[in-house]
Scaffold this motif. Structure first.
Motif, PDB file in Angstrom:
ATOM      1  N   CYS A   1      35.608 -53.596 -24.443  1.00 21.73           N
ATOM      2  CA  CYS A   1      35.990 -53.990 -23.078  1.00 21.73           C
ATOM      3  C   CYS A   1      36.637 -52.820 -22.340  1.00 21.73           C
ATOM      4  O   CYS A   1      36.352 -52.585 -21.163  1.00 21.73           O
TER       5      CYS A   1
ATOM      6  N   CYS B   1      30.960 -56.946 -20.323  1.00 17.30           N
ATOM      7  CA  CYS B   1      30.073 -58.020 -20.778  1.00 17.30           C
ATOM      8  C   CYS B   1      29.113 -58.488 -19.688  1.00 17.30           C
ATOM      9  O   CYS B   1      28.206 -59.268 -19.961  1.00 17.30           O
TER      10      CYS B   1
ATOM     11  N   CYS C   1      37.491 -52.413 -18.544  1.00  9.72           N
ATOM     12  CA  CYS C   1      37.400 -53.686 -17.814  1.00  9.72           C
ATOM     13  C   CYS C   1      38.709 -54.460 -17.853  1.00  9.72           C
ATOM     14  O   CYS C   1      39.071 -55.147 -16.907  1.00  9.72           O
TER      15      CYS C   1
ATOM     16  N   ASN D   1      33.110 -57.676 -13.914  1.00  8.97           N
ATOM     17  CA  ASN D   1      33.131 -58.941 -13.168  1.00  8.97           C
ATOM     18  C   ASN D   1      34.428 -59.236 -12.411  1.00  8.97           C
ATOM     19  O   ASN D   1      34.496 -60.212 -11.683  1.00  8.97           O
TER      20      ASN D   1
HETATM   21 FE1  SF4 Z   1      34.169 -59.113 -20.541  1.00  7.61          FE
HETATM   22 FE2  SF4 Z   1      35.868 -57.460 -19.468  1.00  7.61          FE
HETATM   23 FE3  SF4 Z   1      36.757 -59.779 -20.419  1.00  7.61          FE
HETATM   24 FE4  SF4 Z   1      35.899 -57.864 -22.059  1.00  7.61          FE
HETATM   25  S1  SF4 Z   1      37.698 -57.774 -20.717  1.00  7.61           S
HETATM   26  S2  SF4 Z   1      35.356 -60.022 -22.178  1.00  7.61           S
HETATM   27  S3  SF4 Z   1      34.251 -56.927 -20.891  1.00  7.61           S
HETATM   28  S4  SF4 Z   1      35.366 -59.474 -18.707  1.00  7.61           S
END
Ligand code: SF4
Ligand code: MIC
Length: 654
Positions: free
Chosen positions: A364, A304, A367, A385
């Protein structure tokens, strides 16, 4: 600062809060209730949120808009994820939410494209909900239960924040991404001790940052530990909304020229250079040039934070006509179907595939650590992130967070590489298209008569566990003592365990898995011996995600208090929501007087809290008394006394 009595102009954040203030004063630290216009949930937190919404007994969602996304758990190696998706789809239909199906994209990317609106408020059961701040929204991440309550009441309670202004001036140089701005800010602020702050962006530098770039910055505000960050709504916001066929939802929003802030910080965009967050914290930031030449095994562009059309088109341009290094596994995960379709149509996808990219689903995935775990001791460069130890699925891996430009340069060269050194390439500077590809067929709108919908619950979906009201005295044993910056990923691992999110009994067996595998057993033994369980921690306990499982599962194991040097905002509220006392050392040095296995006692808890006095913990093993503070608001005191928010709401009959 009390803005109520002084006649000064208002900033963007103040304007939004003022227009939504239900109760309380716009005075830093005051308990306020804010009206919530929109909510979002994602499947990993949403199943529990909807189970809790059901438990509240409210027949229909009351916010203007609620969207239930499926984007986290799509691995489906067993029936569990698919059962959760089916439950969420039927719950959305019954209670009146939009349902964004698996494959449609990551909640924050899709929300920005299709639903975010300037000037509105959004509460989401995901810590990166502030991404929508790039659209001029007040968007806040919270636990699933808080979101369930907001869906049923349109209200969210928070302490009025302190507001810091960051003025951006100048323009980014070629090869520098908005990600490098937020990494620079993370280097300045760090990831701890920023609780209760909102950042408002402003300044002439905004003119060169489009909405998706702004959203990269607000997205990673979550890593600072702040409540949210907000950009004004200007002509670039209007342009983005027009390109999404939503021009009618634009509304201008800017700070008054005499608005006052707690602090003003100036950043010159022209001075920003490529940055990396080094293992194992998003706050451990260094310039790329200091790490050049380190061997890289894996590169992933997505999440994201950096999976917009601009990000992927830029990466494609960089690798076009080249082949990635032999030692690199290069993965690209578009943020949404819209992005995937647009890079398909303009040839970027071909360029990525030709260069050797593995194309992942628009979710996701990597991540959250449920795919693409790196090899043992591998170096992975990723555009997401969070790089907490083990989150990627491999404990021994070193994850660095970068911009897509840096990531693409590393994929080509096989080492950490400064994209500015790709001298033979011309930097791909382009304006966003006037029209994005809009196709909402993967978003199912609410039905007019949801009452008829039958909710489907698979066998993996259990009831939300209940807690008993607070007892006056705790006779406890310290079940674990952990250090500083323990994240919710440490407390409640995601990755391969994600499929148990709706099965608390099973999921509880993995609490603190990466730190102390015997923790659940220890908790069980302590309870059999007649003790409640206590967690002792250092600074910034509960950093990172909004997953309330990091409170629910410890509650299920009989944890009654977390005693720490400091606790992060969302996690602190989650603890309270599930009836666990979040307590803070008055003297941080007292941390050394508590150890795993110590028997402790805290007496007269309710009485002491009501008087706003400090609690005294007696360490019976070491014969020391330790003073602890709590800082509860009046409402929090009642929630804790009831044994959590669900009990509190039922008691109040709301
Ligand atoms: Fe964002 Fe990663 Fe959380 Fe998904 S898992 S919402 S891509 S930070
Ligand atoms: C994350 O990025 O850690 C998550 C997975 O999106 C979490 C939510 C969750 O644990 O389900 C978050 O950021 O809140």
């Amino acid at each position: 600062m009390n803005k109520e009595d002084i006649k000064v102009g208002l900033g963007v954040v103040e304007k939004i809060i003022k227009a939504h203030l239900v109760k309380g004063k716009m005075v830093t630290g005051d308990e306020t209730i804010t009206r919530i216009d929109q909510t979002l949930t994602q499947d990993a937190t949403g199943t529990m949120a909807y189970l809790q919404f059901e438990a509240l007994g409210i027949p229909k969602i009351k916010t203007e808009l609620a969207v239930s996304y499926v984007d986290h758990n799509t691995i489906q190696v067993g029936f569990e994820n698919a059962d959760d998706h089916r439950y969420l789809q039927t719950a959305a239909s019954k209670y009146g939410a939009y349902f964004s199906r698996a494959g449609n994209g990551i909640c924050h990317q899709v929300h920005l494209e299709r639903f975010a609106e300037p000037g509105k408020t959004l509460l989401g059961s995901d810590s990166h909900t502030p991404t929508a701040g790039g659209m001029g929204m007040l968007a806040i991440g919270a636990g699933g239960l808080d979101v369930a309550v907001a869906m049923g009441t349109c209200e969210y309670t928070m302490r009025y924040p302190k507001i810091i202004r960051i003025n951006l001036k100048g323009k980014l140089n070629p090869w520098i991404n908005a990600k490098d701005i937020i990494l620079t800010i993370l280097k300045m602020f760090g990831t701890k001790e920023n609780v209760g702050t909102i950042i408002e962006y402003g300044g002439a530098g905004l003119e060169s940052l489009d909405v998706p770039e702004r959203a990269t910055i607000t997205n990673m505000g979550a890593e600072l530990g702040i409540t949210t960050s907000v950009f004004p709504s200007d002509k670039l916001t209007k342009r983005f909304l027009l390109s999404q066929n939503r021009g009618d939802q634009w509304k201008g929003l800017k700070a008054d020229s005499d608005a006052k802030y707690e602090k003003v910080i100036n950043i010159n965009l022209a001075e920003i250079e490529p940055m990396l967050a080094c293992p194992h914290s998003p706050g451990n930031v260094a310039p790329v040039r200091e790490l050049i030449g380190k061997r890289v095994d894996q590169v992933i562009i997505g999440s994201c934070t950096n999976s917009s059309y601009r990000d992927l088109k830029t990466a494609a341009h960089i690798v076009k006509g080249h082949k990635i290094s032999e030692n690199v596994s290069f993965v690209v995960a578009p943020g949404s179907r819209q992005v995937l379709k647009m890079i398909t149509d303009d040839g970027s996808l071909s360029a990525l595939i030709d260069a050797g990219a593995r194309i992942a689903e628009c979710v996701c995935g990597f991540c959250i650590g449920n795919s693409h775990a790196p090899a043992t001791e591998a170096v992975s460069i990723r555009t997401n992130n969070r790089n907490f130890k083990g989150r990627c699925g491999t404990q021994s891996a070193s994850v660095f967070l970068s911009s897509p430009e840096t990531a693409a340069a590393c994929a080509l060269s096989g080492v950490i590489y400064d994209p500015r050194d790709l001298k033979e390439l011309v930097f791909p500077s382009f304006d966003l298209p006037k029209k994005f590809h809009v196709d909402d067929t993967m978003i199912i709108p609410p039905v007019s008569d949801g009452k008829k919908t039958k909710i489907c619950k698979g066998s993996n979906i259990g009831e939300p566990p209940k807690n008993e009201p607070l007892s006056e005295n705790i006779n406890g044993k310290i079940a674990i003592k952990v250090g500083d910056e323990i994240t919710t990923d440490h407390i409640m691992p995601a990755g391969s365990k994600l499929k148990y999110r709706s099965n608390i009994k099973k999921y509880s067996q993995f609490v603190f898995e990466g730190i102390e595998t015997s923790f659940p057993k220890q908790c069980k033994d302590n309870r059999l011996d007649g003790y409640s369980n206590i967690i002792v921690a250092g600074l910034s306990y509960g950093q990172g995600s909004s997953r309330e499982h990091a409170a629910i599962c410890p509650m299920y194991l009989g944890v009654k208090a977390v005693i720490a040097k400091s606790i992060e905002r969302i996690h602190r509220t989650n603890l309270i929501n599930f009836g666990i006392l979040p307590l803070i050392f008055i003297k941080p040095d007292d941390y050394q007087h508590l150890n795993a296995g110590d028997i402790i006692e805290i007496l007269d808890i309710g009485k002491t809290i009501t008087k706003n006095a400090n609690l005294v913990l007696k360490n019976k093993t070491r014969n020391v008394d330790i003073e602890l503070k709590h800082d509860f608001t009046e409402k929090e005191k009642q929630i804790i006394a009831a044994g959590g928010l669900l009990n509190y709401i039922k008691r109040k009959g709301k």
